[in-house]
Motif scaffolding. Structure first.
Motif, short mmCIF file in Angstrom:
data_model
loop_
_atom_site.label_atom_id
_atom_site.label_comp_id
_atom_site.label_asym_id
_atom_site.label_seq_id
_atom_site.Cartn_x
_atom_site.Cartn_y
_atom_site.Cartn_z
N VAL A 75 -9.78 -15.69 0.99
CA VAL A 75 -10.66 -14.75 1.73
C VAL A 75 -9.87 -14.31 3.01
O VAL A 75 -9.55 -15.16 3.67
CB VAL A 75 -11.86 -15.57 2.14
CG1 VAL A 75 -12.78 -14.78 3.06
CG2 VAL A 75 -12.63 -16.08 0.66
N LEU A 76 -9.63 -12.94 3.14
CA LEU A 76 -9.22 -12.55 4.54
C LEU A 76 -10.35 -12.21 5.29
O LEU A 76 -11.06 -11.44 5.01
CB LEU A 76 -8.41 -10.97 4.04
CG LEU A 76 -7.26 -11.11 3.47
CD1 LEU A 76 -6.56 -9.76 2.93
CD2 LEU A 76 -5.98 -11.82 3.96
N GLY A 77 -10.22 -13.08 6.35
CA GLY A 77 -11.32 -13.34 7.33
C GLY A 77 -11.45 -12.08 8.54
O GLY A 77 -12.27 -12.34 9.33
N GLY A 78 -10.90 -10.99 8.44
CA GLY A 78 -10.92 -10.21 9.32
C GLY A 78 -9.58 -9.87 10.21
O GLY A 78 -8.94 -10.77 10.67
N ASP A 79 -9.67 -8.77 11.00
CA ASP A 79 -8.32 -8.34 11.65
C ASP A 79 -7.26 -8.60 11.08
O ASP A 79 -6.07 -9.39 11.32
CB ASP A 79 -8.39 -9.15 13.10
CG ASP A 79 -9.30 -9.09 14.01
OD1 ASP A 79 -10.14 -7.81 13.89
OD2 ASP A 79 -9.28 -9.69 15.10
N ASN A 80 -7.32 -7.97 9.77
CA ASN A 80 -6.34 -8.54 8.76
C ASN A 80 -4.91 -7.58 8.99
O ASN A 80 -3.66 -8.06 8.47
CB ASN A 80 -6.75 -8.12 7.20
CG ASN A 80 -8.13 -8.61 6.94
OD1 ASN A 80 -8.17 -9.93 7.22
ND2 ASN A 80 -9.10 -7.97 6.51
N THR A 81 -5.12 -6.56 9.21
CA THR A 81 -3.79 -5.67 9.76
C THR A 81 -4.06 -4.72 10.73
O THR A 81 -5.15 -4.52 11.32
CB THR A 81 -3.46 -4.41 8.54
OG1 THR A 81 -4.49 -3.82 8.25
CG2 THR A 81 -2.95 -5.30 7.11
N THR A 82 -2.99 -4.39 11.79
CA THR A 82 -2.89 -3.56 12.83
C THR A 82 -1.86 -2.43 12.76
O THR A 82 -1.31 -2.02 11.31
CB THR A 82 -2.66 -4.39 14.14
OG1 THR A 82 -1.39 -5.16 13.86
CG2 THR A 82 -3.88 -5.46 14.36
N GLY A 83 -1.52 -1.78 13.68
CA GLY A 83 -0.40 -1.00 13.76
C GLY A 83 -0.87 0.50 13.87
O GLY A 83 -2.28 0.87 13.72
N PRO A 84 -0.19 1.32 13.98
CA PRO A 84 -0.29 2.92 13.99
C PRO A 84 -1.13 3.37 12.85
O PRO A 84 -0.98 2.88 11.87
CB PRO A 84 0.95 3.59 14.27
CG PRO A 84 1.90 2.49 14.79
CD PRO A 84 1.58 1.35 14.07
N LYS A 85 -1.89 4.50 13.03
CA LYS A 85 -2.58 5.08 11.80
C LYS A 85 -1.80 5.65 10.92
O LYS A 85 -2.02 5.53 9.81
CB LYS A 85 -3.48 6.15 12.65
CG LYS A 85 -4.35 6.98 11.49
CD LYS A 85 -5.13 8.11 12.00
CE LYS A 85 -6.18 8.65 10.91
NZ LYS A 85 -6.86 9.77 11.43
N GLU A 86 -0.67 5.99 11.33
CA GLU A 86 0.30 6.86 10.37
C GLU A 86 0.98 5.72 9.31
O GLU A 86 1.45 6.08 8.24
CB GLU A 86 1.38 7.57 11.04
CG GLU A 86 1.22 8.71 11.81
CD GLU A 86 0.44 8.52 13.28
OE1 GLU A 86 -0.31 8.87 13.73
OE2 GLU A 86 0.58 7.10 13.61
N THR A 87 0.99 4.33 9.79
CA THR A 87 1.64 3.42 8.92
C THR A 87 0.56 2.32 8.56
O THR A 87 1.00 1.19 7.81
CB THR A 87 2.86 2.38 9.52
OG1 THR A 87 2.31 1.92 10.91
CG2 THR A 87 3.96 3.61 10.08
#
Length: 239
Positions: A75-87
């Protein structure tokens, strides 16, 4: 590059219900999630929140944990990825690849940071479904509900004939936006329509199985940090 993340892993949440009996007729549901010898193992990964390319240490750590503990679901509990919209899509693909390569089923809830890079969560969910291939079990059961990907996953008995357990996934939002579109500066919470969905779905499961179904719920923002703690009239799943 600093590792600005908190990876919280709850390993070996092994739920043993071998002696638990549901008095109902057989329920044939095609579902990859089943107890094995009376056990079902969950791995909870929260706040990975890395961009593309992800820090190699994190990816190796997740890979090693999957191989060591061999959970039945992650279970991925949130705030799973970040970074610029393009990537953003690349970041999601890179994270999903770890699960695909390990043939590991997973699901997710969204956190307050997932949508901050320019994509709404209803755009992100299809990315997880695409890059997670058949291993991503997350879905948006009722798109009209607040948030995205509020859903449930029944866990079947070892022979696949009965629902023995259930997992609830709630989108607890990001920041609370009032009816006028104003950001009140507080974290959001699980909303009333989601609670109504849960109540109705829970009753339907009980009617289907003939007994209350033991369950576990996942959401990113806890009640005490959500707007429900500031505005008492706001509903909350746990409040």
């Amino acid at each position: 590059k600093e590792m600005k993340k908190l990876i919280s892993i709850v390993l070996a949440l092994v739920m043993i219900f071998g002696a638990f009996s549901i008095a109902s007729s057989a329920v044939e549901i095609e579902n990859p999630l089943k107890f094995k010898n009376g056990e079902f193992k969950i791995m909870h990964l929260c706040d990975c929140q890395d961009e593309f390319p992800a820090i190699e240490t994190m990816l190796k750590f997740i890979d090693a944990a999957l191989k060591e503990y061999q959970p039945d679901i992650v279970v991925l509990g949130g705030d799973n990825t970040t970074g610029p919209k393009e990537t953003k899509a690349k970041a999601i693909e890179e994270l999903c690849n770890v699960f695909v390569e390990n043939e590991q089923y997973f699901t997710l809830v969204f956190g307050n940071h997932d949508r901050e890079q320019g994509h709404e969560n209803d755009e992100l969910l299809p990315m997880y479904q695409l890059y997670g291939k058949g291993y991503c079990l997350a879905y948006d059961e009722v798109p009209s509900l607040h948030g995205t990907a509020t859903h449930n996953l029944p866990i079947m008995s070892s022979d696949g004939t009965k629902i023995k357990f259930n997992l609830w996934m709630f989108d607890s939002g990001s920041h609370y936006i009032d009816e006028n579109g104003n950001d009140l500066g507080f974290y959001d919470c699980v909303r009333e329509d989601q609670i109504k969905w849960y109540t109705e779905k829970s009753k339907a499961l009980e009617a289907l199985t003939g007994a209350k179904v033991p369950s576990m719920a996942f959401q990113h923002i806890i009640t005490e940090e959500g707007v429900a703690s500031i505005l008492p009239e706001m509903p909350s799943f746990l409040g």
